[in-house]
Design a protein around this motif. Structure first.
Motif, PDB file in Angstrom:
ATOM      1  N   CYS A  20      -0.804  -3.117   5.883  1.00  5.86           N
ATOM      2  CA  CYS A  20      -1.624  -2.191   5.115  1.00  5.86           C
ATOM      3  C   CYS A  20      -3.094  -2.415   5.479  1.00  5.86           C
ATOM      4  CB  CYS A  20      -1.413  -2.424   3.621  1.00  5.86           C
ATOM      5  SG  CYS A  20      -2.454  -1.379   2.573  1.00  5.86           S
ATOM      6  N   LEU A  27       3.610  -4.436   5.712  1.00 11.31           N
ATOM      7  CA  LEU A  27       4.377  -3.355   5.112  1.00 11.31           C
ATOM      8  C   LEU A  27       5.856  -3.717   5.106  1.00 11.31           C
ATOM      9  CD1 LEU A  27       2.722  -0.192   6.723  1.00 11.31           C
ATOM     10  CD2 LEU A  27       2.210  -1.273   4.526  1.00 11.31           C
ATOM     11  N   GLN A  44       6.320   0.784   3.787  1.00  8.20           N
ATOM     12  CA  GLN A  44       5.495   1.033   2.620  1.00  8.20           C
ATOM     13  C   GLN A  44       4.824  -0.250   2.152  1.00  8.20           C
ATOM     14  OE1 GLN A  44       9.214   1.880  -0.018  1.00  8.20           O
ATOM     15  NE2 GLN A  44       7.516   1.649  -1.406  1.00  8.20           N
ATOM     16  N   ASN A  52      -2.857   1.804  -1.839  1.00  8.83           N
ATOM     17  CA  ASN A  52      -1.737   2.359  -1.076  1.00  8.83           C
ATOM     18  C   ASN A  52      -0.376   1.958  -1.637  1.00  8.83           C
ATOM     19  OD1 ASN A  52      -3.471   3.537   0.809  1.00  8.83           O
ATOM     20  ND2 ASN A  52      -3.595   1.666   1.995  1.00  8.83           N
ATOM     21  N   ASN A  54       3.113   1.701  -2.865  1.00  8.54           N
ATOM     22  CA  ASN A  54       4.248   2.626  -2.809  1.00  8.54           C
ATOM     23  C   ASN A  54       4.028   3.827  -1.894  1.00  8.54           C
ATOM     24  OD1 ASN A  54       5.950   1.099  -4.504  1.00  8.54           O
ATOM     25  ND2 ASN A  54       4.821   1.840  -6.279  1.00  8.54           N
ATOM     26  N   GLY A  55       2.911   3.873  -1.171  1.00  9.82           N
ATOM     27  CA  GLY A  55       2.723   4.905  -0.158  1.00  9.82           C
ATOM     28  C   GLY A  55       3.678   4.636   0.995  1.00  9.82           C
ATOM     29  N   LYS A  56       4.137   5.669   1.658  1.00  8.32           N
ATOM     30  CA  LYS A  56       5.123   5.503   2.739  1.00  8.32           C
ATOM     31  C   LYS A  56       4.629   6.181   4.005  1.00  8.32           C
ATOM     32  CE  LYS A  56       8.957   5.542  -0.534  1.00  8.32           C
ATOM     33  NZ  LYS A  56       8.164   5.718  -1.756  1.00  8.32           N
TER      34      LYS A  56
END
Length: 72
Positions: A20, A27, A44, A52, A54-56
């Motif tokens: 990240c 990640l 993620q 970020n 839980n952003g994928k």
């Protein structure tokens, strides 16, 4: 300690590690199931409180195909 997701091209052996950019944490590799039932390999950030979280993102591509993931 979280294992780093390392993506490798099955054609040319190019490898990349995914972290990240906001919190510099590795990640986590996971699979996303789409509405039609097919799956997509994604990475993620699971760091609590990170912008970020839980952003994928879709797995990277090399030689025109998705790179496969192994845990380093």
């Amino acid at each position: 300690e979280i294992d780093m997701a390392t993506y490798t091209c099955n054609s040319c052996d190019m490898s990349v590690n995914a972290t990240c950019a906001t919190c510099d944490t590795p990640l986590v590799n996971t699979t996303l199931t789409k509405d039609d039932g097919s799956t997509v390999q994604v990475s993620q950030c699971l760091t609590s409180g990170c912008a970020n979280e839980n952003g994928k993102i879709k797995s990277p591509m090399c030689c025109g195909v998705d790179m496969s993931c192994s845990m380093a």
